[in-house]
Every structure is written in structure tokens, then in C-alpha cells.
Design a protein around this motif. Structure first.
Motif, PDB file in Angstrom:
ATOM      1  N   ASP A  70      44.210  47.509  51.206  1.00 17.58           N
ATOM      2  CA  ASP A  70      43.291  47.362  50.076  1.00 17.58           C
ATOM      3  C   ASP A  70      44.103  47.206  48.787  1.00 17.58           C
ATOM      4  O   ASP A  70      44.753  48.153  48.338  1.00 17.58           O
ATOM      5  CB  ASP A  70      42.387  48.592  49.999  1.00 17.58           C
TER       6      ASP A  70
ATOM      7  N   ARG B  76      43.177  47.045  45.802  1.00 16.72           N
ATOM      8  CA  ARG B  76      42.701  47.952  44.755  1.00 16.72           C
ATOM      9  C   ARG B  76      43.397  49.309  44.841  1.00 16.72           C
ATOM     10  O   ARG B  76      43.670  49.936  43.826  1.00 16.72           O
ATOM     11  CB  ARG B  76      41.182  48.122  44.855  1.00 16.72           C
TER      12      ARG B  76
ATOM     13  N   GLN C 288      36.361  41.186  44.191  1.00  9.33           N
ATOM     14  CA  GLN C 288      35.817  42.543  44.195  1.00  9.33           C
ATOM     15  C   GLN C 288      36.460  43.407  43.107  1.00  9.33           C
ATOM     16  O   GLN C 288      35.775  44.175  42.429  1.00  9.33           O
ATOM     17  CB  GLN C 288      36.034  43.195  45.568  1.00  9.33           C
TER      18      GLN C 288
ATOM     19  N   HIS D 271      38.888  37.262  48.309  1.00  9.43           N
ATOM     20  CA  HIS D 271      37.688  38.093  48.297  1.00  9.43           C
ATOM     21  C   HIS D 271      37.979  39.439  47.624  1.00  9.43           C
ATOM     22  O   HIS D 271      37.176  39.938  46.819  1.00  9.43           O
ATOM     23  CB  HIS D 271      37.198  38.309  49.729  1.00  9.43           C
ATOM     24  N   GLN D 272      39.129  40.011  47.934  1.00 14.09           N
ATOM     25  CA  GLN D 272      39.508  41.280  47.305  1.00 14.09           C
ATOM     26  C   GLN D 272      39.673  41.119  45.803  1.00 14.09           C
ATOM     27  O   GLN D 272      39.282  42.006  45.030  1.00 14.09           O
ATOM     28  CB  GLN D 272      40.808  41.818  47.910  1.00 14.09           C
ATOM     29  N   TYR D 273      40.245  40.002  45.383  1.00 19.29           N
ATOM     30  CA  TYR D 273      40.414  39.745  43.954  1.00 19.29           C
ATOM     31  C   TYR D 273      39.050  39.738  43.249  1.00 19.29           C
ATOM     32  O   TYR D 273      38.877  40.364  42.190  1.00 19.29           O
ATOM     33  CB  TYR D 273      41.130  38.414  43.746  1.00 19.29           C
TER      34      TYR D 273
ATOM     35  N   ASN E   9      40.944  36.603  52.633  1.00 18.13           N
ATOM     36  CA  ASN E   9      40.738  38.030  52.412  1.00 18.13           C
ATOM     37  C   ASN E   9      41.216  38.454  51.021  1.00 18.13           C
ATOM     38  O   ASN E   9      40.521  39.194  50.313  1.00 18.13           O
ATOM     39  CB  ASN E   9      41.479  38.830  53.484  1.00 18.13           C
TER      40      ASN E   9
END
Length: 404
Positions: A343, A345, A257, A253-255, A250
Motif C-alpha cells: 500500500d 499510502r 485513491q 489506482h492507488q495514486y 494497480n
């Protein structure tokens, strides 16, 4: 808060809401009492009893009583009002004392409240969380369930504030140290607490001795243990990434994004992972033009836990920066969107807002750099000018010190 005002405490209250609520007020009990030995306020007994008109536990004017129009917010504000910098005044009959002996008693009472606030509500709590003895050594881990089968079925203890307390300790560490040093200048280790005129034996007393020197050592041991725990997340993260755990996948994947978002938005800032480890993010932040950060080049490190988001990120500005929201060790005081704590971000946006928020806003909950706070809010116009000069100087130095 700054040491000359108060020490931010970590006090737990249990609130029971009965079936007759809101016609009847909730029941409130202070759970932080040092096993029934410490009374932190004239209105908060060592038994846990909280004396307030709004709770019906103390007589007061009619407009101070509970009514169905009130709610938990009113109750919490009433409790917060008790935890003032001069709790001596909360005792009925001692509100407007002005004699020299009364002023001396106020100082003596505040001193022992501050000492016990540090010792019980901050230090003991963090030592328990980190399995530390007062001398800084680790407590042996004794399994509660000798049988592994029992342990697997056991429900973990409900500790919703454990991670929050650790992060807040890192925020307020320098203020805690300043409080111990001020205490050492006003008392002697081994000196007994002074009994107040309104104190008696049992639930209305608080006995003990000052030992600020030991408290300072214990604070330093906690800080060291928390830094070691943060560093251990990186090693755990490497193993989690190898095992392709849900959290590691996860975060990677966030990185991707976040990088795509920054590229699409044409932001000058840059983000990368330490050695490809999705649990350690590095941000290179370019200071916006026409601000105090114009020309600055800051390096920010996010350490993420393998238990994210249950454990929230710990963030440090590795560039030395004199700023009211940056603790002296670089810990960044920021507040992410509470609806998006999972999140990364959201955390990055909140970190950026620290540097793009314009003029400082007075908020004692975010007093993490005592020297910066003293200059900006207590030094008048001359202090504000000095604060801005020192901030600009460290920003300018950031270009020269930035690692290749």
C-alpha cells in the motif's frame, strides 16, 4: 552505526529447527564466511560454527543453557550480543584485559573485523546483487540455462533479503564511507592483519591485508550502480504503463485513491506523477505550524519498481535538509507498516511521520546522517541546539529553493 562504534553488517545465519524443538535448541550456522576464509568474531568461526551456551556449542552457567521456555527471540538476541563494537572481549580469558598491549590488540582486532565486515558482508554482497566487478564494471550476464524452455521453467533463486540489503546500503552509505576514511587514518594499504593470541591456523584464524582505499572506491561504485538502477525503474515504468501491466494499473489506482484521501482530509500536501508515470510520485510537503518544519516546503520523490511490492520504494527528499533521518544525499530513512507494504499510502504516512515525529529517538538502526547523529547524541546540550538551528535553517531555505 557511526564509524567510531561499529559498521552495520549484513550477515546471514541459517537456523534449522528440529522435531524436538522447543525441548532442544535449533541448529545455527553463519552463512557469511567468505567461503570459509573469514572469522568475524571469536564465537563465530570461519566454518560457520556459532559458539553459544544457549546452543550447547559452548560450556556456560546453567542459567545460560537452552530451555523450552526460550525461543527464537532469545536466540537472536544472544547472537546480536556477540556482534559488539569490541568483539575481542568475547574470547574467554580476554574479557577484562587492561594492559597497554591488550588495548593495542583490541584495536588491531577491531580494525580487521571492521575491514572484513565492509569488504565481505557489505561490498561483496552488493556487488554480487548488482553484477559488479571490484573495479566497478559490469560482469557479463551468462545465462544459466542456454535453452529458453529450461529458463522459463527454472525456479528463481531464493533471495528474500536482496532488496532490503540494497535499501539499507543507501541508508548507511555515508557511515560506510566514514568507516573507510577512519580506517585509512589508522592503517596503511597493504599492511597485514595482526594475528591475535587466541587465533590459530584453520577455522580460528583470519588473515589478510588492509586496503581501505580500494574499499572506498568500491562503495562509491555500488552507490552509483544503485542510483542508476533506481533511475532505470522510471524508464521501465513508462513501458509497463503502456502495456497496462497489473502493477502499473494497480499503482495508478492507488495514486487516485491517495489524492482523493488527501483532498477529503483537507491536507495541504500535494502529490502528482512525473509525466503521468505511475512509477514516479512527487510529494510536496508543507511543514506543520509550531514545529521545526513550520514554513517549510519539501519536495520528496518516490521511485517505485515495476516489481513492486517485491522491490520496495526508494525515497529521496530532493530538498536539501539537515535531519537525522535524511541521509546527506537525500535518502529518507522511514519504516512503513510491515502489514501494508503493498500500500503506497502506508509508505507516504511513514514518510510524513519522519517530519512529524517530534524529538529524535535514539535508534542506531536509523543512524543515516553521521554529522546529525554526532551533533544530537554526542554533542551534549550545545550539540542539540546546533542540530536544531541547522535543521531550521535548511527548512527556511526550502521556501527559497523550491522549484517553480
Amino acid at each position: 552505526m557511526p564509524a567510531d562504534q561499529s559498521v552495520i553488517r549484513i550477515t546471514k545465519f541459517t537456523i534449522k529447527i528440529g522435531s524436538e524443538y522447543p525441548d532442544k535448541s535449533p541448529e545455527v550456522l553463519c552463512a557469511t564466511t567468505n567461503s570459509g576464509r573469514t572469522r568475524f568474531n571469536p564465537n563465530i568461526y570461519s566454518s560457520g560454527r556459532v559458539c553459544l551456551s544457549i546452543l550447547g556449542t559452548w560450556r556456560g552457567n546453567n542459567n545460560e543453557q537452552w530451555s523450552p521456555a526460550q525461543g527464537l527471540e532469545s536466540l537472536l538476541l544472544s547472537i546480536q550480543s556477540l556482534l559488539s563494537s569490541n568483539p575481542y572481549e568475547n574470547e574467554p580469558g580476554f574479557e577484562n584485559t587492561s594492559s597497554e598491549s591488550d588495548k593495542r590488540a583490541q584495536k588491531q582486532y577491531t580494525q580487521k573485523i571492521r575491514h572484513e565486515t565492509l569488504r565481505v558482508t557489505v561490498i561483496q554482497r552488493l556487488e554480487d546483487y548488482l553484477l559488479l566487478k571490484p573495479n566497478g564494471t559490469k560482469k557479463p550476464v551468462v545465462p544459466e540455462y542456454p535453452d529458453p524452455a529450461d529458463a522459463a521453467e527454472a525456479v528463481p533463486p531464493f533471495e528474500p533479503f536482496k532488496d532490503l540489503c540494497k535499501r539499507r546500503f543507501l541508508w548507511y552509505y555515508e557511515s560506510y564511507l566514514a568507516a573507510t576514511r577512519e580506517g585509512q587514518s589508522e592503517t596503511k594499504d597493504g599492511e597485514a592483519f595482526v594475528t591475535m593470541p587466541f587465533e590459530s591456523t584453520g577455522q580460528n584464524s583470519m588473515d589478510g591485508k588492509f586496503n581501505y582505499g580500494q574499499l572506498e572506491n568500491r562503495l562509491q561504485n555500488i552507490k552509483k550502480a544503485l542510483d542508476e538502477e533506481t533511475a532505470s525503474w522510471a524508464d521501465e515504468g513508462v513501458q509497463s504503463a503502456r502495456n497496462e501491466t497489473t502493477v502499473s494499473v494497480n499503482l495508478r489506482h492507488q495514486y487516485e485513491q491517495v489524492v482523493a484521501h488527501m483532498h477529503k482530509s483537507k491536507l495541504a500536501h500535494h502529490i502528482n506523477l512525473e509525466g503521468g508515470n505511475p512509477f514516479v510520485w512527487f510529494i510536496t510537503y508543507f511543514g506543520p505550524a509550531f514545529t521545526n518544519f513550520d514554513g517549510g516546503l519539501l519536495r520528496i520523490r518516490l521511485n517505485l519498481s515495476p516489481r513492486f511490492p517485491t522491490e520496495q520504494p526508494r525515497v529521496k527528499c530532493e530538498t536539501k535538509l539537515f535531519h537525522h533521518l535524511i541521509a546527506p544525499d537525500g535518502t529518507v530513512c522511514y519504516t512503513p507498516n510491515s502489514d501494508r507494504l503493498e500500500d503506497v499510502r502506508s509508505h507516504i504516512d511513514a514518510i510524513f511521520s519522519v517530519f512529524e515525529g517530534g524529538e529524535p529517538i535514539y535508534d542506531p538502526r536509523k543512524f543515516v546522517n553521521p554529522e546529525a547523529v554526532q551533533l544530537y547524541w554526542e554533542g551534549g546540550e550545545a550539540g542539540k541546539k546546533m542540530y536544531n538551528r541547522r535543521l531550521r535553517r535548511t527548512v527556511q531555505q526550502s521556501m527559497e529553493d523550491f522549484p517553480e
